[in-house]
Design a protein around this motif. Structure first.
Motif, PDB file in Angstrom:
ATOM      1  N   MET A 170       0.845  -1.193   0.000  1.00 44.60           N
ATOM      2  CA  MET A 170       0.000   0.000   0.000  1.00 44.60           C
ATOM      3  C   MET A 170       0.880   1.243   0.000  1.00 44.60           C
ATOM      4  SD  MET A 170      -1.498  -0.261   3.921  1.00 44.60           S
ATOM      5  CE  MET A 170      -2.020  -1.959   3.840  1.00 44.60           C
ATOM      6  N   ILE A 171       1.924   1.217  -0.823  1.00 44.51           N
ATOM      7  CA  ILE A 171       2.941   2.255  -0.837  1.00 44.51           C
ATOM      8  C   ILE A 171       2.366   3.645  -1.088  1.00 44.51           C
ATOM      9  CG2 ILE A 171       3.496   1.795  -3.263  1.00 44.51           C
ATOM     10  CD1 ILE A 171       6.099   2.798  -0.631  1.00 44.51           C
ATOM     11  N   GLU A 172       1.352   3.754  -1.943  1.00 44.54           N
ATOM     12  CA  GLU A 172       0.773   5.081  -2.213  1.00 44.54           C
ATOM     13  C   GLU A 172       0.140   5.673  -0.961  1.00 44.54           C
ATOM     14  OE1 GLU A 172       0.077   2.452  -4.091  1.00 44.54           O
ATOM     15  OE2 GLU A 172       0.527   2.911  -6.192  1.00 44.54           O
ATOM     16  N   ASP A 173      -0.607   4.857  -0.220  1.00 44.72           N
ATOM     17  CA  ASP A 173      -1.241   5.335   1.014  1.00 44.72           C
ATOM     18  C   ASP A 173      -0.193   5.732   2.039  1.00 44.72           C
ATOM     19  OD1 ASP A 173      -3.738   4.850  -0.084  1.00 44.72           O
ATOM     20  OD2 ASP A 173      -3.908   2.854   0.820  1.00 44.72           O
ATOM     21  N   VAL A 174       0.869   4.929   2.142  1.00 41.45           N
ATOM     22  CA  VAL A 174       1.944   5.226   3.082  1.00 41.45           C
ATOM     23  C   VAL A 174       2.591   6.567   2.739  1.00 41.45           C
ATOM     24  CG1 VAL A 174       4.239   4.521   3.880  1.00 41.45           C
ATOM     25  CG2 VAL A 174       2.416   2.815   3.666  1.00 41.45           C
ATOM     26  N   VAL A 175       2.903   6.762   1.461  1.00 45.48           N
ATOM     27  CA  VAL A 175       3.530   8.014   1.025  1.00 45.48           C
ATOM     28  C   VAL A 175       2.617   9.204   1.291  1.00 45.48           C
ATOM     29  CG1 VAL A 175       4.270   9.321  -1.007  1.00 45.48           C
ATOM     30  CG2 VAL A 175       5.073   6.975  -0.670  1.00 45.48           C
ATOM     31  N   ASN A 176       1.336   9.066   1.007  1.00 43.01           N
ATOM     32  CA  ASN A 176       0.401  10.169   1.264  1.00 43.01           C
ATOM     33  C   ASN A 176       0.369  10.543   2.738  1.00 43.01           C
ATOM     34  OD1 ASN A 176      -0.386  10.481  -1.405  1.00 43.01           O
ATOM     35  ND2 ASN A 176      -2.090   9.044  -1.242  1.00 43.01           N
ATOM     36  N   ASP A 177       0.417   9.553   3.601  1.00 46.29           N
ATOM     37  CA  ASP A 177       0.448   9.827   5.043  1.00 46.29           C
ATOM     38  C   ASP A 177       1.749  10.522   5.437  1.00 46.29           C
ATOM     39  OD1 ASP A 177      -2.054   8.804   5.528  1.00 46.29           O
ATOM     40  OD2 ASP A 177      -1.344   6.828   6.145  1.00 46.29           O
ATOM     41  N   LEU A 178       2.862  10.067   4.868  1.00 48.77           N
ATOM     42  CA  LEU A 178       4.158  10.671   5.189  1.00 48.77           C
ATOM     43  C   LEU A 178       4.223  12.122   4.742  1.00 48.77           C
ATOM     44  CD1 LEU A 178       6.454   7.684   4.159  1.00 48.77           C
ATOM     45  CD2 LEU A 178       6.138   8.544   6.488  1.00 48.77           C
ATOM     46  N   LEU A 179       3.589  12.425   3.611  1.00 44.80           N
ATOM     47  CA  LEU A 179       3.649  13.780   3.044  1.00 44.80           C
ATOM     48  C   LEU A 179       2.865  14.810   3.856  1.00 44.80           C
ATOM     49  CD1 LEU A 179       3.442  13.004  -0.779  1.00 44.80           C
ATOM     50  CD2 LEU A 179       5.386  13.975   0.464  1.00 44.80           C
ATOM     51  N   THR A 180       2.155  14.366   4.883  1.00 42.63           N
ATOM     52  CA  THR A 180       1.506  15.335   5.759  1.00 42.63           C
ATOM     53  C   THR A 180       2.534  16.172   6.520  1.00 42.63           C
ATOM     54  OG1 THR A 180       1.321  13.681   7.527  1.00 42.63           O
ATOM     55  CG2 THR A 180      -0.575  13.938   6.060  1.00 42.63           C
ATOM     56  N   HIS A 181       3.761  15.627   6.673  1.00 43.47           N
ATOM     57  CA  HIS A 181       4.805  16.374   7.394  1.00 43.47           C
ATOM     58  C   HIS A 181       6.174  16.352   6.710  1.00 43.47           C
ATOM     59  CE1 HIS A 181       2.356  17.342  10.907  1.00 43.47           C
ATOM     60  NE2 HIS A 181       1.898  16.103  10.879  1.00 43.47           N
ATOM     61  N   THR A 205      12.729   9.446  -3.822  1.00 36.11           N
ATOM     62  CA  THR A 205      12.204  10.414  -2.858  1.00 36.11           C
ATOM     63  C   THR A 205      10.725  10.102  -2.676  1.00 36.11           C
ATOM     64  OG1 THR A 205      11.527  12.022  -4.526  1.00 36.11           O
ATOM     65  CG2 THR A 205      13.818  12.173  -3.726  1.00 36.11           C
ATOM     66  N   LEU A 206      10.100  10.784  -1.730  1.00 30.72           N
ATOM     67  CA  LEU A 206       8.664  10.574  -1.540  1.00 30.72           C
ATOM     68  C   LEU A 206       7.882  10.952  -2.798  1.00 30.72           C
ATOM     69  CD1 LEU A 206       8.060  11.697   2.155  1.00 30.72           C
ATOM     70  CD2 LEU A 206       8.221   9.382   1.231  1.00 30.72           C
ATOM     71  N   ASN A 207       8.473  11.791  -3.625  1.00 26.00           N
ATOM     72  CA  ASN A 207       7.836  12.190  -4.887  1.00 26.00           C
ATOM     73  C   ASN A 207       7.702  11.033  -5.870  1.00 26.00           C
ATOM     74  OD1 ASN A 207       6.786  14.760  -5.229  1.00 26.00           O
ATOM     75  ND2 ASN A 207       8.797  15.707  -5.485  1.00 26.00           N
ATOM     76  N   ASN A 208       8.692  10.150  -5.888  1.00 24.30           N
ATOM     77  CA  ASN A 208       8.718   9.152  -6.955  1.00 24.30           C
ATOM     78  C   ASN A 208       8.857   7.699  -6.498  1.00 24.30           C
ATOM     79  OD1 ASN A 208      11.452   8.892  -6.262  1.00 24.30           O
ATOM     80  ND2 ASN A 208      12.128  10.280  -7.900  1.00 24.30           N
ATOM     81  N   ILE A 209       8.964   7.466  -5.192  1.00 25.74           N
ATOM     82  CA  ILE A 209       9.246   6.105  -4.720  1.00 25.74           C
ATOM     83  C   ILE A 209       8.123   5.132  -5.067  1.00 25.74           C
ATOM     84  CG2 ILE A 209       8.313   6.403  -2.388  1.00 25.74           C
ATOM     85  CD1 ILE A 209      11.538   4.497  -3.362  1.00 25.74           C
ATOM     86  N   SER A 210       6.882   5.593  -5.056  1.00 19.07           N
ATOM     87  CA  SER A 210       5.762   4.695  -5.380  1.00 19.07           C
ATOM     88  C   SER A 210       5.886   4.152  -6.794  1.00 19.07           C
ATOM     89  CB  SER A 210       4.425   5.422  -5.219  1.00 19.07           C
ATOM     90  OG  SER A 210       4.194   5.772  -3.884  1.00 19.07           O
ATOM     91  N   ASN A 211       6.139   5.047  -7.752  1.00 21.06           N
ATOM     92  CA  ASN A 211       6.282   4.610  -9.141  1.00 21.06           C
ATOM     93  C   ASN A 211       7.466   3.671  -9.317  1.00 21.06           C
ATOM     94  OD1 ASN A 211       4.070   6.073 -10.023  1.00 21.06           O
ATOM     95  ND2 ASN A 211       5.282   7.880 -10.577  1.00 21.06           N
ATOM     96  N   LYS A 212       8.568   3.966  -8.639  1.00 21.49           N
ATOM     97  CA  LYS A 212       9.755   3.133  -8.759  1.00 21.49           C
ATOM     98  C   LYS A 212       9.518   1.739  -8.187  1.00 21.49           C
ATOM     99  CE  LYS A 212      13.377   6.632  -9.054  1.00 21.49           C
ATOM    100  NZ  LYS A 212      14.733   7.013  -8.614  1.00 21.49           N
ATOM    101  N   VAL A 213       8.777   1.672  -7.106  1.00 16.70           N
ATOM    102  CA  VAL A 213       8.463   0.375  -6.492  1.00 16.70           C
ATOM    103  C   VAL A 213       7.597  -0.461  -7.426  1.00 16.70           C
ATOM    104  CG1 VAL A 213       7.092  -0.701  -4.646  1.00 16.70           C
ATOM    105  CG2 VAL A 213       8.774   1.058  -4.093  1.00 16.70           C
ATOM    106  N   HIS A 214       6.610   0.180  -8.048  1.00 21.71           N
ATOM    107  CA  HIS A 214       5.748  -0.545  -8.983  1.00 21.71           C
ATOM    108  C   HIS A 214       6.547  -1.013 -10.204  1.00 21.71           C
ATOM    109  CE1 HIS A 214       2.132  -0.019  -6.761  1.00 21.71           C
ATOM    110  NE2 HIS A 214       2.139   1.299  -6.844  1.00 21.71           N
TER     111      HIS A 214
END
Length: 255
Positions: A170-181, A205-214
């Protein structure tokens, strides 16, 4: 009843990262119950030929406790092998409770956690001076609920180094939560099967890690690491080895 149950931290995967104490127990255990969905089977290569080896992936808690009880009553040494260190997401709490209720003797041997193996794979120190002196170990909420105060979005406010278990699916959800701060450019990495022969590392980075993981096809058995410690350029040296710093074992040299 001379038998005993010994919980063992089987380490992150590499059999050579098994502790010597754990190795010696596995080598002489009469019964081995291992978490086969996560533990590298090669960790058990030192088991004796007549050892009974059971994969707990297909067993429920009652079945595991029943096997432990019967084995111990027959004077058998039982090695319960968990991945990494059993104290972190090892599900040993309910097993310990069951053993106590049955008055069965047990012991716990710690192991090398996968977040340590991930840090080694990333060639980083998780606690760098003036960058982060705190490591938060957590997981996103899934079928296992979490206290609301421990939501990743709330933990992120500390902006400390964060090691996130069981969240890559659920990397996208995790990143969205992290981006709150955290800032979008905060370094992030994912290490799949740290220390295994087929270890895979993705950095970004938090900007691109989701795409790289996929793109890398990583869907499970991976650690998410987030924080500025992953940017290892321009490190402020620790005072520990500063030649001008005096401590109990060494007098500082003044210029």
């Amino acid at each position: 009843m001379d038998g005993k149950v010994i919980f063992i931290g089987g380490g992150p995967g590499d059999p050579e990262l098994l502790t010597l104490k754990a190795y010696n127990v596995i080598k002489k255990a009469d019964v081995i119950i291992y978490a086969g969905s996560l533990v590298n089977r090669d960790v058990l290569n030192c088991a004796k030929n007549d050892s009974i080896i059971k994969n707990s992936a297909s067993m429920n808690l009652d079945e595991i406790l029943d096997l432990m009880e019967k084995s111990v009553k027959n004077g058998k040494l039982v090695a319960r092998v968990h991945t990494g260190d059993p104290a972190i997401y090892g599900a040993i709490g309910e097993q310990i409770e069951g053993l106590k209720e049955k008055k069965i003797s047990f012991e716990i041997i710690p192991g090398v956690s996968s977040f340590f193996a991930a840090a080694a794979a990333l060639e980083t120190e998780l606690t760098l001076p003036e960058v982060s002196q705190t490591v938060i170990i957590t997981r996103p909420e899934g079928r296992t609920p979490k206290p609301s105060a421990e939501a990743i979005s709330k933990l992120a406010k500390h902006q400390a180094t964060m090691c996130i278990f069981l969240g890559v699916q659920m990397i996208e959800d995790v990143v969205n939560d992290l981006l709150t701060h955290y800032k979008p450019e905060t370094p992030a990495a994912v290490v799949q099967k740290a220390s295994w022969p087929d270890e895979k590392i993705v950095k970004g980075t938090l900007n691109n890690i989701s795409n790289k993981v996929h793109e890398a096809g990583i869907t499970k058995t991976a650690m998410i690491v987030v924080g500025d410690v992953l940017d290892t350029e321009g490190i402020t040296p620790s005072k520990l080895y500063d030649k001008e710093f005096t401590h109990e074992y060494r007098k500082g040299q003044l210029n």
